[in-house]
Design a protein around this motif. Structure first.
Motif, short mmCIF file in Angstrom:
data_model
loop_
_atom_site.label_atom_id
_atom_site.label_comp_id
_atom_site.label_asym_id
_atom_site.label_seq_id
_atom_site.Cartn_x
_atom_site.Cartn_y
_atom_site.Cartn_z
N LEU A 43 14.86 -24.10 -42.32
CA LEU A 43 15.73 -24.85 -41.42
C LEU A 43 16.58 -25.90 -42.12
N GLY A 44 16.34 -26.15 -43.39
CA GLY A 44 17.03 -27.22 -44.08
C GLY A 44 16.24 -28.52 -44.00
N SER A 45 16.79 -29.55 -44.63
CA SER A 45 16.07 -30.82 -44.68
C SER A 45 15.91 -31.40 -43.28
N GLY A 46 14.78 -32.00 -43.04
CA GLY A 46 14.45 -32.57 -41.73
C GLY A 46 14.83 -34.03 -41.63
N PRO A 47 14.21 -34.73 -40.69
CA PRO A 47 13.08 -34.25 -39.89
C PRO A 47 13.51 -33.28 -38.79
N PHE A 112 13.45 -27.62 -28.99
CA PHE A 112 12.73 -27.73 -30.26
C PHE A 112 13.44 -26.94 -31.36
N ASP A 113 13.41 -27.52 -32.56
CA ASP A 113 13.91 -26.81 -33.74
C ASP A 113 12.92 -25.74 -34.19
N ALA A 114 11.64 -25.99 -33.96
CA ALA A 114 10.60 -25.08 -34.41
C ALA A 114 9.44 -25.10 -33.42
N VAL A 115 8.82 -23.95 -33.24
CA VAL A 115 7.58 -23.85 -32.47
C VAL A 115 6.52 -23.27 -33.39
N LEU A 116 5.38 -23.94 -33.46
CA LEU A 116 4.26 -23.54 -34.29
C LEU A 116 3.10 -23.12 -33.40
N CYS A 117 2.50 -21.99 -33.73
CA CYS A 117 1.27 -21.54 -33.07
C CYS A 117 0.35 -21.08 -34.18
N ALA A 118 -0.54 -21.96 -34.61
CA ALA A 118 -1.32 -21.75 -35.84
C ALA A 118 -2.80 -21.56 -35.53
N ASP A 119 -3.57 -21.44 -36.63
CA ASP A 119 -5.03 -21.37 -36.55
C ASP A 119 -5.54 -20.20 -35.71
N ASN A 120 -4.83 -19.05 -35.79
CA ASN A 120 -5.30 -17.84 -35.12
C ASN A 120 -5.43 -18.02 -33.61
N SER A 121 -4.54 -18.82 -33.03
CA SER A 121 -4.62 -19.11 -31.59
C SER A 121 -4.06 -17.99 -30.73
N LEU A 122 -2.95 -17.38 -31.13
CA LEU A 122 -2.33 -16.35 -30.30
C LEU A 122 -3.28 -15.20 -29.99
N GLY A 146 16.53 -21.58 -33.85
CA GLY A 146 15.25 -22.23 -34.11
C GLY A 146 14.22 -21.26 -34.67
N LEU A 147 13.14 -21.83 -35.21
CA LEU A 147 12.17 -21.06 -35.98
C LEU A 147 10.82 -20.98 -35.28
N LEU A 148 10.35 -19.77 -35.08
CA LEU A 148 8.98 -19.53 -34.62
C LEU A 148 8.09 -19.36 -35.84
N THR A 149 6.93 -20.02 -35.84
CA THR A 149 5.96 -19.87 -36.93
C THR A 149 4.59 -19.60 -36.33
N GLN A 245 -3.87 -18.74 -44.00
CA GLN A 245 -3.80 -17.54 -43.17
C GLN A 245 -2.42 -16.90 -43.37
N PRO A 246 -2.29 -15.59 -43.08
CA PRO A 246 -0.95 -14.99 -43.08
C PRO A 246 -0.02 -15.71 -42.11
N VAL A 247 1.25 -15.85 -42.50
CA VAL A 247 2.23 -16.61 -41.73
C VAL A 247 3.42 -15.71 -41.38
N LEU A 248 3.74 -15.63 -40.10
CA LEU A 248 4.93 -14.93 -39.63
C LEU A 248 5.95 -15.94 -39.16
N THR A 249 7.21 -15.77 -39.56
CA THR A 249 8.30 -16.57 -39.02
C THR A 249 9.33 -15.65 -38.39
N ALA A 250 10.09 -16.19 -37.45
CA ALA A 250 11.15 -15.43 -36.79
C ALA A 250 12.15 -16.41 -36.21
N ARG A 251 13.37 -15.93 -36.01
CA ARG A 251 14.46 -16.75 -35.47
C ARG A 251 14.69 -16.45 -33.99
N ARG A 252 15.05 -17.52 -33.28
CA ARG A 252 15.50 -17.33 -31.91
C ARG A 252 16.94 -16.80 -31.94
#
Length: 252
Positions: A43-47, A112-122, A146-149, A245-252
């Motif tokens: 996404l480039g420099s933040g925040p 949101f610029d990014a949505v995170l769903c981590a720790d094997n929650s999905l 925006g970025l899905l992670t 953990q394996p990480v998937l990203t995708a764009r809106r």
């Protein structure tokens, strides 16, 4: 009204969740640094403004807030979300939180610029329609571009090996060693399994045993890639990050 099983699992675990890690604060810092590097790369420099929609007690959300991002946390478990806010405040960080099902996120579109769903929650969502509902909700609250992670277990390997247990994790506490481990009971479909989470806590000359149970869908990379793509995301990528953990990203 009865509490849904996944919420009950995490409500009960909230006070002890940090004991899953050998050193929770070190994990917060390490995961925050890796995820910050990923956000900056994509996404480039933040925040950046980030929604952690499965924030738990704040492992990733606090780590990202420490990196300077504007983080909002939500979680199905009100107890976990409340602890995340308290842990952030104890570290002089701001972390607004909400108790929310990821299939019905209570946020405005495109904020949101990014949505995170981590720790094997999905993979707690056990059907394709439920996963799709969650992904549509995450896409709705992302801005254009925006970025899905997502982070999940390596289920390609797990589906091959069909493990029945995890190695014990030993955590040092002022009261003594705490031992955590899991038993996995695979369903006949070969894709879903019931997880029994055990914690053994020292108590005088004996042990206190805490047992919790939850069910997961062991989504392979191909399955998750297809579901994310069908939900309308583009640039679906499995990242090389050094994350645990394996990480998937995708764009809106």
């Amino acid at each position: 009204m009865s509490v849904p099983p996944v919420r009950a699992f995490y409500d009960d675990l909230a006070a002890d969740y940090h004991l899953i890690f050998p050193d929770w604060d070190a994990s917060v810092a390490r995961q925050g640094a890796v995820l910050d590097e990923l956000l900056t790369h994509r996404l480039g420099s933040g925040p950046h403004t980030v929604l952690d929609c499965s924030c738990g007690i704040g492992t990733q959300a606090i780590g990202l807030a420490r990196q300077g991002h504007r983080v909002v946390g939500s979680d199905l478990s009100p107890r976990a979300a409340a602890r995340a806010a308290a842990e952030a405040a104890a570290r002089s960080l701001r972390l607004p939180v909400a108790a929310a099902d990821m299939r019905r996120l209570p946020f405005a579109p495109g904020v949101f610029d990014a949505v995170l769903c981590a720790d094997n929650s999905l993979p707690h969502l056990l059907t394709a329609p439920d996963v799709t509902a969650a992904l549509h909700g995450m896409r709705r609250v992302l801005r254009d571009g925006g970025l899905l992670t997502l982070t999940v277990r390596d289920y390609d390997e797990a589906r091959r090996a069909r493990p029945t247990a995890t190695p014990p994790q030993v955590t040092e506490t002022p009261q003594g060693k705490v031992i955590s481990f899991q038993l996995w009971h695979w369903h006949e479909d070969g894709e879903r399994y019931d997880l029994e989470h055990f914690q053994l806590l020292p108590a005088a000359d004996t042990w206190t045993v805490r047992r919790r149970r939850a069910t997961y869908w062991a989504l392979t990379r191909a399955q998750l890639t297809r579901l994310v793509t069908e939900a309308g995301f583009t640039e679906v990528t499995w990242e090389s990050t050094g994350y645990y953990q394996p990480v998937l990203t995708a764009r809106r």
